[in-house]
Design an enzyme around this catalytic site. Structure first.
Site, short mmCIF file in Angstrom:
data_model
loop_
_atom_site.label_atom_id
_atom_site.label_comp_id
_atom_site.label_asym_id
_atom_site.label_seq_id
_atom_site.Cartn_x
_atom_site.Cartn_y
_atom_site.Cartn_z
CD GLU A 126 3.38 -1.27 7.23
OE1 GLU A 126 3.59 -1.10 8.60
OE2 GLU A 126 3.43 -0.31 6.61
CG ASP A 163 -0.13 -0.34 2.44
OD1 ASP A 163 0.81 -0.74 2.55
OD2 ASP A 163 -0.74 0.44 3.50
ZN LIG Z 1 4.91 3.50 6.62
ZN LIG Z 2 6.43 0.99 5.26
#
Ligand SMILES: [Zn+2]
Ligand SMILES: [Zn+2]
Length: 435
Positions: free
Chosen positions: A166, A100
């Site tokens: 994440e 992401d």
């Molecule tokens: Zn980051």
């Molecule tokens: Zn990262």
């Protein structure tokens, strides 16, 4: 037929590469550099926020299919995995990259800079791979291709894990990508015995790798404190209960908590408020105050102790003033802890890959990573890859999450070489404890 004659016959009958079982090597990753740059720039030009990595997932699946792998898509919505089976039996491992981007408007001025926009928590935002996950995906694809090309010499099985979200989802309190993948059973059929991951990092010069045994990255909790007072006229505070003063006292109390009640000689703690909202007008004492912040810890017991003390401080200050307070805490990621036994095996691999002098011991880092969810499910090892080019100072170069973060693409090869060496050494049993 005697053994030497059989060997001669084999050597004369089979191509040399089959007869002599040369171990797989990490050098071929250099041949992937051009492809890694191309993949990285494509991901960079088309960043997507956590949970929305649909184009990214399609591009990854396409590249994995082109390598002859059979990717599984749609896990945790946009996650992608693929398993490479080596020609010989051996251990099972997982290699992980996150997918992401961030709600950041890019200011690098690069020819492949992102112009993407989206909405994040109701706000219009620019979108940029400001954390460098574009490099992580390109590195893992490069490692996958280098391993596929050496499949005949390979012992064991490797799962490539492309993990969404994440940095976290759009909705506050919703699970991050690694947790979702585990909950959806990413490792239920293929059970790896170890998992490896990396992060590109502006705080290290290009060519260096940062590593550490034991705790490396902090646990990240998002806390919310709601203080209930009693609304009254700003000129007559004695007629009500002032939640702003209580909130301020509690916040200062948390800073004393960290300084006076935690053994900071053993493990650091960071407790920060990022929001303090209350009231609408200068002469009204409001009914309620709301504080939101983050807690960073490196030890589960310390984390639980600090949360309990925080809750007591909040309630005691509120009660003393005639109000009340509620503390709620959502854990976004546990601490990332490099398994000490695994770290002993990984360190020589990193040193072999980039040179012993280029592997530096990382200090504790107070950012967090949901790689920890995987590393809590099995032994894990995680390392940093420097991205600040020679001539620039890693201490002042634009850091990850900055709109000007511009990692040197030569880090792709460094990261891929390191990850590939770690994988190959583990699969080859190097440093494994005697059975
Ligand atoms: Zn980051
Ligand atoms: Zn990262």
């Amino acid at each position: 037929m005697s053994m030497p004659r059989l060997l001669c016959l084999l050597l004369s009958t089979f191509p040399l590469s089959l007869a002599v079982a040369a171990p797989p090597r990490a050098e071929p990753v250099a041949a992937q550099q051009a492809a890694m740059v191309q993949w990285r720039r494509d991901f960079h030009r088309h960043p997507e926020l956590g949970g929305h990595e649909t184009r990214t997932a399609e591009a990854i699946a396409r590249e994995l299919r082109a390598m002859g792998l059979q990717p599984r898509t749609g896990i945790a919505r946009t996650g992608v995995t693929a398993v490479l089976k080596g020609a010989h039996p051996g251990p099972r491992i997982a290699l992980r990259a996150d997918m992401d981007a961030l709600p950041v408007k890019e200011e690098t001025g690069l020819p492949f800079a992102s112009t993407a926009t989206s909405t994040y928590r109701g706000q219009p935002v620019g979108v940029m791979h400001a954390c460098g996950h574009d490099l992580h995906m390109a590195i893992l694809l490069g490692v996958a291709r280098a391993l596929v090309e050496q499949r005949d010499q390979l012992a064991g099985e490797v799962m490539f894990v492309f993990q969404p979200s994440e940095e976290g989802p759009d909705e506050a309190g919703a699970p991050f990508g690694a947790r979702l993948m585990l909950d959806e059973g990413v490792f239920d059929a293929f059970k790896p015995e170890a998992v490896f991951g990396l992060h590109v990092w502006a705080g290290l010069p290009l060519g260096q790798v940062g590593f550490r045994s034991g705790p490396l990255l902090a646990a990240a909790d998002e806390w919310t404190l709601v203080v209930h007072g009693r609304q009254t006229h700003g000129s007559r505070p004695w007629d009500g209960v002032d939640p702003i003063t209580i909130g301020a006292q509690v916040l200062l109390g948390t800073q004393s908590l960290v300084a006076r009640q935690v053994n900071i000689a053993s493990t650091p703690v960071v407790l920060t408020a990022g929001q303090f909202n209350s009231g609408v007008r200068f002469n009204i004492i409001p009914e309620e105050a709301r504080l939101v912040g983050t807690l960073r810890t490196f030890d589960t017991a310390v984390r639980e102790d600090v949360i309990a003390r925080f809750g007591r401080i909040a309630q005691d200050y509120a009660h003393a003033a005639g109000g009340s307070a509620e503390l709620s805490v959502v854990n976004n990621a546990p601490a990332t802890i490099n398994d000490p036994a695994l770290a002993r095996r990984v360190l020589p691999s990193l040193q072999a890959a980039v040179g012993a002098g280029n592997v530096v011991e990382m200090p504790l880092v107070t950012v967090s990573e949901d790689f920890s969810q995987f590393a809590n499910a099995m032994p894990g090892a995680y390392f940093f890859v420097g991205t600040t080019p020679a001539g620039a100072d890693p201490a002042s170069a634009p850091i990850n999450h900055s709109p000007r973060y511009a990692p040197d693409e030569a880090a792709l090869e460094v990261g891929a070489r390191a990850l590939l060496q770690v994988a190959l050494d583990y699969l080859g049993g190097k440093g494994a404890p005697a059975p």
